[in-house]
Design an enzyme around this catalytic site. Structure first.
Site, PDB file in Angstrom:
ATOM      1  N   HIS A 259      29.543  48.102  82.561  1.00  0.00           N
ATOM      2  CA  HIS A 259      28.116  48.134  82.881  1.00  0.00           C
ATOM      3  C   HIS A 259      27.406  49.319  82.251  1.00  0.00           C
ATOM      4  CE1 HIS A 259      27.179  44.837  85.552  1.00  0.00           C
ATOM      5  NE2 HIS A 259      28.203  45.095  86.342  1.00  0.00           N
ATOM      6  N   GLU A 323      30.621  50.929  96.081  1.00  0.00           N
ATOM      7  CA  GLU A 323      29.825  49.709  96.001  1.00  0.00           C
ATOM      8  C   GLU A 323      30.715  48.483  96.238  1.00  0.00           C
ATOM      9  OE1 GLU A 323      26.810  47.656  92.722  1.00  0.00           O
ATOM     10  OE2 GLU A 323      28.304  49.120  92.072  1.00  0.00           O
ATOM     11  N   ASP A 357      29.737  38.911  91.911  1.00  0.00           N
ATOM     12  CA  ASP A 357      28.579  39.155  91.053  1.00  0.00           C
ATOM     13  C   ASP A 357      27.816  37.880  90.764  1.00  0.00           C
ATOM     14  OD1 ASP A 357      28.612  41.872  90.771  1.00  0.00           O
ATOM     15  OD2 ASP A 357      29.617  41.889  88.822  1.00  0.00           O
ATOM     16  N   HIS A 416      -3.496  58.756 126.932  1.00  0.00           N
ATOM     17  CA  HIS A 416      -2.426  57.797 127.210  1.00  0.00           C
ATOM     18  C   HIS A 416      -2.298  57.576 128.716  1.00  0.00           C
ATOM     19  CE1 HIS A 416      -1.183  58.383 123.053  1.00  0.00           C
ATOM     20  NE2 HIS A 416      -0.212  57.499 123.200  1.00  0.00           N
TER      21      HIS A 416
END
Length: 427
Positions: A259, A323, A357, A416
């Protein structure tokens, strides 16, 4: 490539230093990106067209910056039939996987009589970045656009660097439900999606991987829009025993190394002789790999072999928080079930990361750079949002109001407190 032995006395500090090495964005990239974002925010389309000339050497105008429906159709038709069939096959599996992630709306009444719940709604518009530098990736289109379409996102805008759009990318865009495609890349594409630029309208969230400039741009526009993650270089850890074919494991390691020169591939095995065979297979495969130059640099500079008992592999994997991790062993679940930090886990000798993939169905957009410690891969949940629902009648309000007043007063927020007290008949 580094080699670590679990039995070495300095294993812990040297392994820790290796895990902590950074492979992310250089500081000088961020300075360039800052200027590009500012220009697009101020000048819009004028800046996009200028950057197309400056960075890409392409002349565009307001008409040609958008890929026409006719171009998309022609590209899809030009895609080879076997590739088009594979795109359809992958899209169906990705669609089915992400459909199963769809959560249910919920409404219930608790013991105080308060009606509570939540509902899920899709984002209105999403931008998808599709790289166009090192290669054309139809799988990136599918992995980002299909879950968005499944979620019900109404507008899916794809950006990709100008130049020749590959037929497979256009076929994938058509299959996935992309509604518009723009010829713009880099940080300027992220800016256009975030701020809008001429005919490109802003989106609510930007997803998809890119280079260092794209990642730096996504970091800077976060808050103006949502982002999926800050993608770093690809990573894989392969845990393998000596019953594997060395060539198979070598191919798996190289599948990520190819890659990018900054990608990282790590082998964990308990057999040093087997590790040597894998290394030899890597060298052999590199000699005839078309992406061999990048893969060789990745393996040389960031690769590693760890010789350790396989029972230690889950602990080491968690330290790396990769990963992808493959467990190419006889009983993969025995080890994988002990892993807490990984983007995706592949079980068994016949589950290489490459099927994830493309066609397994699970998403391949995954956390990198140890982000698996605190984040997940892309999913349907990236394209939907949850809205809380609260409904009180008078009796339910009466049950909640005193504690509301007490807490608001304790925090020094009198308005509030009053908004509850006034309904109780108090001033």
């Amino acid at each position: 490539m580094r080699r670590f032995r679990f039995t070495d006395p300095d294993f812990e500090p040297t392994f820790a230093a290796f895990v902590d090495e950074r492979r992310d964005t250089p500081e000088e990239v961020d300075a360039v990106v800052r200027d590009v974002l500012r220009a697009v925010k101020v000048e819009g389309l004028v800046a996009l067209l200028r950057f197309a000339r400056q960075f890409d050497g392409v002349e565009l105008d307001e008409a040609t910056i958008r890929v026409s429906p006719e171009e998309i159709e022609a590209g899809a038709v030009a895609c080879p039939a076997e590739v088009r069939d594979a795109i359809g096959f992958a899209a169906r599996r990705i669609r089915a996987y992400h459909e199963r992630q769809r959560p249910a709306d919920q409404r219930f009444t608790d013991e105080a009589g308060v009606e509570l719940g939540w509902r899920w709604t899709p984002l209105d518009a999403v931008g998808i970045y599709v790289p166009g530098g090192r290669a054309a990736y139809p799988s990136t289109v599918l992995m980002n656009a299909v879950p968005a379409a499944v979620a019900g996102v109404g507008r899916i805008a794809m950006v990709t660097p100008p130049g020749k759009l590959q037929p497979a990318v256009l076929a994938a865009a058509k299959e996935a439900g992309v509604t518009e495609i723009w010829r713009v890349g880099g940080a300027q594409a992220v800016a256009a999606l975030a701020y809008g630029a001429g005919p490109i309208l802003p989106v609510d969230k930007i997803v998809g991987p890119g280079n260092a400039f794209v990642t730096a741009a996504k970091r800077r526009v976060y808050g103006v829009v949502g982002i999926d993650a800050l993608a770093g270089p690809s990573e894989i850890v392969v845990v393998a025993d000596n019953l594997n074919q060395p060539a198979w494991i070598a191919a798996d390691l190289l599948s990520q190394a190819e890659h990018d020169p900054a990608a990282q591939s790590i082998l964990i095995t308990d057999d040093e002789a087997f590790a040597g065979k894998v290394e030899a297979a890597i060298e052999s495969q590199l000699s005839h790999l078309a992406t061999g130059q990048d893969a060789a640099a990745s393996w040389r500079d960031h690769g590693a072999v760890i010789i350790a008992p396989l029972d230690q592999a889950p602990r080491l994997v968690d330290r790396i928080a990769p990963e992808h991790v493959e467990f190419a062993v006889a009983e993969p679940e025995r080890l994988a079930d002990r892993v807490r930090h990984a983007g995706a886990i592949f079980l068994g000798r016949y589950a290489p990361e490459a099927i994830g993939d493309y066609v397994a169905g699970s998403n391949h957009v995954l956390p990198t750079s140890r982000a698996a410690r605190f984040s997940s891969g892309l999913s349907l949940f990236d394209f939907i949002k949850r809205t809380s629902i609260v409904k009180c009648d008078e009796a339910a309000f009466a049950a909640l109001a005193p504690a509301t007043v007490a807490l608001a007063e304790a925090e020094g927020l009198p308005a509030h407190a009053r908004s509850a007290a006034i309904r109780m008949g108090q001033s």
